[in-house]
Design a protein around this motif. Structure first.
Motif, mmCIF file in Angstrom:
data_model
loop_
_atom_site.group_PDB
_atom_site.id
_atom_site.type_symbol
_atom_site.label_atom_id
_atom_site.label_comp_id
_atom_site.label_asym_id
_atom_site.label_seq_id
_atom_site.Cartn_x
_atom_site.Cartn_y
_atom_site.Cartn_z
ATOM 1 N N ILE A 41 -4.365 41.796 31.822
ATOM 2 C CA ILE A 41 -5.017 42.879 31.075
ATOM 3 C C ILE A 41 -5.552 42.362 29.746
ATOM 4 N N THR A 155 3.040 47.244 19.968
ATOM 5 C CA THR A 155 4.154 47.704 20.799
ATOM 6 C C THR A 155 4.804 48.944 20.189
ATOM 7 N N ASN A 158 4.181 52.380 21.690
ATOM 8 C CA ASN A 158 4.838 52.874 22.909
ATOM 9 C C ASN A 158 6.047 53.748 22.601
ATOM 10 N N MET A 244 -0.761 56.939 30.307
ATOM 11 C CA MET A 244 -0.970 56.514 31.691
ATOM 12 C C MET A 244 -0.170 57.455 32.582
HETATM 13 C C1 AVJ Z 1 1.637 45.991 25.278
HETATM 14 C C2 AVJ Z 1 2.306 48.180 24.996
HETATM 15 C C3 AVJ Z 1 0.731 47.314 23.503
HETATM 16 O O1 AVJ Z 1 -0.141 49.979 24.964
HETATM 17 O O2 AVJ Z 1 -1.914 48.748 24.897
HETATM 18 C C4 AVJ Z 1 -1.877 47.853 28.267
HETATM 19 C C5 AVJ Z 1 0.461 48.049 27.192
HETATM 20 N N1 AVJ Z 1 -0.641 49.462 28.938
HETATM 21 N N2 AVJ Z 1 -2.546 48.549 29.202
HETATM 22 C C6 AVJ Z 1 -0.722 48.917 25.198
HETATM 23 C C7 AVJ Z 1 -0.663 48.435 28.111
HETATM 24 C C8 AVJ Z 1 -1.789 49.504 29.620
HETATM 25 C C9 AVJ Z 1 0.041 47.740 25.800
HETATM 26 N N3 AVJ Z 1 1.179 47.326 24.913
#
Ligand code: AVJ
Length: 313
Positions: A41, A155, A158, A244
Motif C-alpha cells: 500500500i 498510527t 487509528n 474501512m
Molecule cells: C498504518 C495505520 C497509518 O491508516 O493510513 C492504510 C493503515 N489502512 N490503508 C493508515 C492503512 C488502509 C494506515 N496506518
C-alpha cells in the motif's frame, strides 16, 4: 494458561461480530500477509501518506535535529522497519541512545540488529511492548541529553480519543519533564484525495481489508466466503476519519469458532478508523496530556504534518 480463553484475537472477533455495528479492532489486520500488503500500500500512487512523511523528514531533518538537541535518547513507538528514524538519527548531533518499542519481538530484534550494524557507536535498546503500555520510563537509558518520543506513520490516527489521551499522558510521564515528542499525523483534506488513498485502483487495500476474513477463517475456524464481501472506504466528515468496512453483498450466516452470525444484505463490519487530525484539534489533545505543540513541519501541499511537542509542567 487456558488457551481457549486467553486468545485476544478470538475474543475481539466474537465480541465484535456480536455488536449492532459489527466491528473488529484494526490491529488484527497485521498478520504476516497483512503486513506485507500494507508495505505494498505504501508504494501505491494513491496512497500519499508514507512518501509525503518521508519527504518532510528528508527536507526538515536538520531543523528537527536542532530542536531536539545533542545526545538525545530517541524512543520510537510502534517501531516497524526503522526506516524513518534513520533520517532523523543521521541529522542528530551525537544521539545518546535509540529505544525502539514494538509488540513483535522477532521483527523488533532483527530491525534493531540491522540498525546497530549501520550505527555501531549508537546504544540501541529495544523494548518488546505494546506502545500503549505505560511505565516504559524505568527501562529508558540515562543520557545527558533529553528524551524524545518519535511516532511517525500517523498510527495515532487509528486510536480512539480516550486511547490517544492515555497514550500521550503515559508518554509525558515516561519521557520526563524536559521531553520533546515528534509525531507524524495525516491531515484533513478533500475526500477526493482521501477515498482513493484507501480504495486504490489495483485493489491492494481491498485485499488488505479482506485478508482479515482469511485470517479469521484460518485461525478461528471461520467460513467467511470472501466473494460475498466487498471492501469500502468511507469518509466520515463529522469524525474526520476514513473508515474501512467490509460489506456483506447478500443476506448470509457466517460461523466463527462454532458461533453463528447473521448478516443482512449491505450490513458492514467496521475494520479500521484512520483519523485525520488537524493542528487545533491535536493541540487541544496534547495540552490535556501535559504537552504544548511547539513546531509543525508540513509538505508544500499540506497533506501531512509532523508536530513537535514539548513537555509542560
Ligand atoms: C498504518 C495505520 C497509518 O491508516 O493510513 C492504510 C493503515 N489502512 N490503508 C493508515 C492503512 C488502509 C494506515 N496506518
Amino acid at each position: 494458561m487456558d488457551g481457549m480463553h486467553a486468545d485476544p484475537f478470538r475474543e475481539d472477533v466474537l465480541a465484535g461480530l456480536s455488536r449492532p455495528q459489527k466491528a473488529i479492532p484494526s490491529r488484527w489486520l497485521y498478520d504476516a500477509k497483512g503486513s506485507s500488503l500494507f508495505d505494498e500500500i505504501t508504494e501505491l500512487p494513491e496512497y500519499y501518506p508514507t512518501r509525503t512523511e518521508l519527504s518532510i523528514l528528508r527536507d526538515r531533518a536538520s531543523d528537527m535535529a536542532d530542536a531536539v538537541g545533542p545526545e538525545a535518547v530517541i524512543v520510537e513507538y510502534g517501531a516497524g522497519s526503522l526506516l524513518k528514524v534513520r533520517i532523523l538519527l543521521d541529522a542528530l548531533e551525537s544521539p545518546g541512545a535509540f529505544v525502539p518499542v514494538d509488540i513483535s519481538s522477532s521483527h523488533l530484534q532483527s530491525a534493531a540488529k540491522d540498525l546497530k550494524d549501520d550505527y555501531p557507536d549508537l546504544e540501541v535498546r529495544p523494548i518488546v511492548s505494546d506502545f500503549m503500555a505505560s511505565n516504559l520510563g524505568a527501562s529508558l537509558p540515562q543520557a545527558s541529553g533529553r528524551t524524545v518520543g518519535f511516532f511517525p506513520g500517523s498510527t495515532i490516527g487509528n486510536l480512539l480519543d480516550h486511547e490517544i489521551q492515555r497514550f500521550l499522558s503515559n508518554a509525558r510521564t515516561d519521557l520526563g519533564d524536559d521531553a520533546r515528542f515528534i509525531i507524524g499525523i495525516d491531515q484533513p483534506k478533500s475526500p477526493d484525495i482521501l477515498v482513493p488513498a484507501y480504495d486504490d485502483a489495483q485493489g491492494v487495500t481491498a485485499a488488505f481489508n479482506k485478508n482479515l476474513l482469511t485470517r479469521i477463517n484460518r485461525e478461528l475456524g471461520g467460513d467467511f466466503d470472501l466473494d460475498s464481501f466487498a471492501h469500502e472506504a468511507r469518509w466520515n466528515e463529522a469524525d474526520s476519519r476514513i473508515e474501512m468496512h467490509l460489506i456483506s453483498l447478500k443476506a448470509q450466516t457466517v460461523s466463527v469458532a462454532g458461533e453463528h452470525f447473521e448478516f443482512a444484505k449491505d450490513e458492514s463490519i467496521h475494520t479500521e478508523n484512520s483519523r485525520k487530525i488537524g493542528h487545533d484539534r491535536f493541540a487541544a489533545m496534547a495540552k490535556a496530556a501535559g504537552w504544548a505543540l511547539s513546531r509543525k513541519w508540513m509538505d508544500a501541499d499540506a497533506l501531512f504534518a509532523m508536530f513537535m511537542m514539548e513537555a509542560t509542567s
